[in-house]
Design an enzyme around this catalytic site. Structure first.
Site, PDB file in Angstrom:
ATOM      1  N   ASP A 163       0.812  -1.215   0.000  1.00  0.00           N
ATOM      2  CA  ASP A 163       0.000   0.000   0.000  1.00  0.00           C
ATOM      3  C   ASP A 163       0.847   1.268   0.000  1.00  0.00           C
ATOM      4  O   ASP A 163       0.291   2.367  -0.025  1.00  0.00           O
ATOM      5  CB  ASP A 163      -0.948   0.008   1.216  1.00  0.00           C
ATOM      6  CG  ASP A 163      -2.393  -0.152   0.793  1.00  0.00           C
ATOM      7  OD1 ASP A 163      -2.635  -0.571  -0.352  1.00  0.00           O
ATOM      8  OD2 ASP A 163      -3.289   0.150   1.601  1.00  0.00           O
TER       9      ASP A 163
ATOM     10  N   ASP B  59     -10.540  -5.974  11.230  1.00  0.00           N
ATOM     11  CA  ASP B  59     -10.555  -7.418  11.456  1.00  0.00           C
ATOM     12  C   ASP B  59     -11.734  -7.827  12.343  1.00  0.00           C
ATOM     13  O   ASP B  59     -12.486  -8.742  12.012  1.00  0.00           O
ATOM     14  CB  ASP B  59      -9.224  -7.877  12.062  1.00  0.00           C
ATOM     15  CG  ASP B  59      -8.747  -6.967  13.191  1.00  0.00           C
ATOM     16  OD1 ASP B  59      -9.481  -6.035  13.584  1.00  0.00           O
ATOM     17  OD2 ASP B  59      -7.622  -7.173  13.690  1.00  0.00           O
TER      18      ASP B  59
END
Length: 750
Positions: free
Chosen positions: A135, A459
């Site tokens: 990223d 998550d």
């Protein structure tokens, strides 16, 4: 003799402890007794008792959540040998995802070791593909992976030939050669030295490129696309670094580099966005029915990790019950006695195992195997009845890529990946569309499917979204541990990590993803909802702990009290509660193989992180709810634990200029002052009116206890360099401490 089919792939065993349950009940009873005592005497005391009652009610509530969790502890044992006896031909394909945000947060050599350890796992190589999401769109990361792919062609065969257990080179070569060479052949010793030399050359190339900020290559050929790219503004870059064209089971798995497109003013959703891009790109290229995701600093420590996960996922009942398999996080080279309280040994042993026995472990963001079709939104009710109509309904929000939708239909119908001898390079052009930053507009990505957006704790948010559909999850705890990572080894890194956790968890609690809604309107079990509440409320705890910490200081300054006096029989309640709780937690640490000092460090850091990092997490979410700011995903800057230098400084608390250290320094200064006031009898003594009977031993003990908990901050007042609290932080804290004590004095004087 039992047939191979009847051999169990895993076993689930409950862990019961009568002594633990008895102590659980005793602590709960003492908490209720203290609340009862407060209620019976509330009218005879002032606001301090009401505040104490509210705080103690919160502590009782939190303990009730703990009771719900700990009473169902289980352990799963997997049997990969039983799976192998069934043959390797039927083993499914697995796509492995590694996420990194560039060399600014993690040095490329760490990512390289994680990738090398994944490429070398004990599993048919033609059924594996490793995708690395960068990223940061870093030339250094890509260059490092190019060089690593060359080394992998030597490293992977070496590991398999000699059955090497630790397959991250930096860990393997850190072992003593004398021990490694014991009972080894000359051939092995020769190849070991050759391999070590090759790895050192790889490390040196990467180290030179990083340290000297030198371009490791010219911007031609495969590197041309990195010319003039910006971290937050660049096109999609997808590179096939290695392709197992011959589909050799003992060859090297596919290796693909991905940097999704980014543009200014386009939301990127941090890690969740990267995971969704990985899911789509891998669907076109390999479309494995199972996906493993790991952080770039979590290397494979057990080469049979994929087999262990498949033991759970391929069990006859798992297809319609278990959505994902979560491996617990374990850490290497942790500082002795866990001085920062972030190795989480006891939390995983008692809390995590308890959640395992309800609806299954909470998704931890790394070391987790997912079923692709469940990430696509499939529920347990539909797992055996996928038809064209249902597939069309599920795929309505998947986007406008026909190639991707076709692969998704295959995944939902249970097809096990692409045919052999695929050409990954031929799919690259099509993947650019689904990795673009505008592809998700008008789709259900991040809301109903994939990794869920809206929180920096993507998550937990994603795992809850899966479980509220009715899916269960399962833990896997092989020996040796499947993955090892690097825990923060400094004060600033620890505080950053804890703040991010508290922020993300609170974002979920105050959103439509709150587990209470999921339990009432969906299929999240109520006890699993309670388990989620235990972790999601971390960011609320600083409110009550700060108020409780302020009570003793206020009472000493105002010569009042909020605890029973020494001559009162009721004093036995808080004393018994304090002793029982600490003996109870100490026994947990000792049974988990931890030291007494590790217990104390974790108890101390629980107070520090709650009243500093979690406080800032709460404030961050509060500002977001008020529309004044947005929560930002802060990457934890992890450092390798080091024993260099003076042994007395190893594990010593470190500081920086961050305002996150102001609350802790303020608390320390306040309670140091109140202890002096108490010892010298300098407090204001109001006229006795039934509510004021003078501060007692209980208040002084509370202040002394808090000073002990914040002792690293006391040492930081006199430390130098990174071991010292910056002067600006001390000045700010001293001002806040003075204002607090002045306010207490004014209230006491009426």
């Amino acid at each position: 003799m039992a047939s191979l089919i009847s051999l169990p792939l895993y076993e689930k065993t409950p862990l019961k402890n009568t002594v633990q349950r008895t102590l659980d009940i005793i602590i709960f009873f003492l908490l209720l007794s203290l609340l009862t005592y407060r209620l019976l005497h509330l009218k005879n005391h002032g606001p301090t008792w009401l505040l104490a009652f509210l705080c103690e009610s919160w502590f009782t509530f939190v303990w009730s959540l703990v009771l719900n969790i700990k009473w169902n502890r289980v352990i799963f044992k997997t049997y990969p040998d039983h799976l192998l006896q069934r043959g390797t031909d039927e083993l499914p394909s697995v796509d492995m995802f590694v996420t990194t945000c560039g060399p600014c947060a993690r040095t490329p050599i760490i990512t390289v070791n994680t990738v090398l350890s994944l490429l070398a796992v004990d599993y048919p190589a033609h059924k594996l593909a490793c995708y690395v999401s960068d990223d940061g769109c870093s030339l250094l990361t890509y260059y490092s992976l190019v060089e690593a792919s060359k080394f992998a062609q030597l490293w992977v065969p070496f590991c398999r030939k000699y059955d090497i257990q630790v397959r991250a080179p930096f860990r393997y070569f850190s072992n003593d050669p004398i021990i490694t060479f014991s009972d080894s052949t000359k051939e092995f010793q020769h190849e070991w030295k050759r391999m070590k030399n090759e790895y050192e050359q790889l490390s040196n190339k990467i180290e030179v490129a990083v340290k000297n900020s030198v371009r490791p290559c010219d911007f031609t050929g495969d590197f041309a696309e990195f010319s003039n790219v910006e971290r937050r503004n660049h096109p999609t870059i997808i590179k096939v670094l290695w392709e197992n064209k011959e589909c050799l089971p003992d060859g090297l798995p596919h290796l693909v580099y991905i940097s999704r497109e980014k543009k200014h003013k386009h939301p990127h959703h941090y890690k969740a966005g990267a995971m969704n891009a990985l899911t789509r790109v891998s669907a076109l290229m390999t479309n494995a029915p199972y996906m493993l995701n790991v952080d770039c600093d979590m290397f494979v420590n057990n080469p049979k990790v994929v087999l262990h996960a498949m033991c759970v996922l391929l069990d006859s009942k798992s297809e319609s019950e278990i959505a994902y398999v979560q491996f617990p996080q374990r850490f290497y080279d942790g500082l002795n006695d866990d001085p920062y309280g972030n190795q989480l040994v006891v939390l995983f042993e008692y809390i995590a195992r308890g959640i395992d026995g309800i609806q299954g472990p909470i998704y931890g963001g790394t070391g987790c195997f997912h079923r692709r079709k469940i990430i696509y939104g499939l529920s347990p009710d539909n797992v055996d009845s996928i038809d064209g109509k249902l597939a069309e309904a599920l795929l309505s929000g998947f986007g406008h890529s026909k190639e991707f939708i076709k692969s998704a239909v295959d995944a939902l119908k249970g097809k096990t990946g692409h045919e052999p001898n695929i050409n990954l390079q031929s799919y690259v052009e099509a993947t650019y569309q689904i990795a673009s930053c505008g592809y998700e507009y008008g789709t259900s990505w991040g809301t109903k499917m994939g990794w869920i957006y809206g929180s920096t704790a993507e998550d937990v948010n994603t795992g809850q979204m899966i479980q509220k559909k009715g899916w269960r999850s399962a833990p896997c705890t092989p020996d040796p541990p499947a993955f090892l990572g690097c825990a923060p080894s400094s004060g600033p890194a620890t505080m950053t990590q804890q703040k991010r956790w508290a922020t993300g968890l609170l974002e979920i609690l105050f959103s439509k993803s709150c587990p209470i809604f999921a339990s009432l309107s969906a299929k999240l079990q109520w006890r699993q909802c309670v388990a989620y509440l235990w972790i999601l409320t971390w960011g609320l705890r600083p409110i009550f702990e700060l108020c409780y910490a302020a009570l003793s200081a206020y009472c000493i300054i105002a010569d009042s009290h909020f605890l029973p006096k020494v001559q009162e029989p009721a004093l036995y309640i808080p004393v018994s509660l304090f002793l029982t709780y600490n003996i109870y937690t100490l026994s947990e640490y000792l049974r988990a193989g931890q030291s007494v000092r590790a217990w104390w460090n974790n108890q101390r850091m629980a107070r520090v992180t709650t009243m500093t990092a979690w406080l800032f997490g709460f404030l961050s979410v509060l500002l977001k709810l008020l529309g004044l700011s947005e929560a930002v995903f802060e990457v934890t800057q992890k450092e390798q634990a080091s024993n260099d230098g003076d042994d007395n400084d190893v594990g010593r608390f470190t500081f920086n200029e961050s305002p996150i250290f102001v609350p802790g320094t303020t608390i320390l200064l306040v309670h140091l002052t109140t202890l002096v006031v108490s010892l010298l009898k300098l407090q204001h003594t109001p006229a006795y009116d039934g509510r004021h009977a003078g501060s007692g031993l209980g208040e002084a003990f509370c202040s002394a206890w808090l000073v002990l908990c914040f002792w690293p901050f006391f040492k930081g007042l006199f430390g130098k360099g990174k071991y010292g609290i910056p002067k600006a932080t001390i000045y700010k804290s001293a001002t806040l401490a003075f204002l607090f004590m002045y306010w207490c004095r004014r209230i006491a004087m009426g």
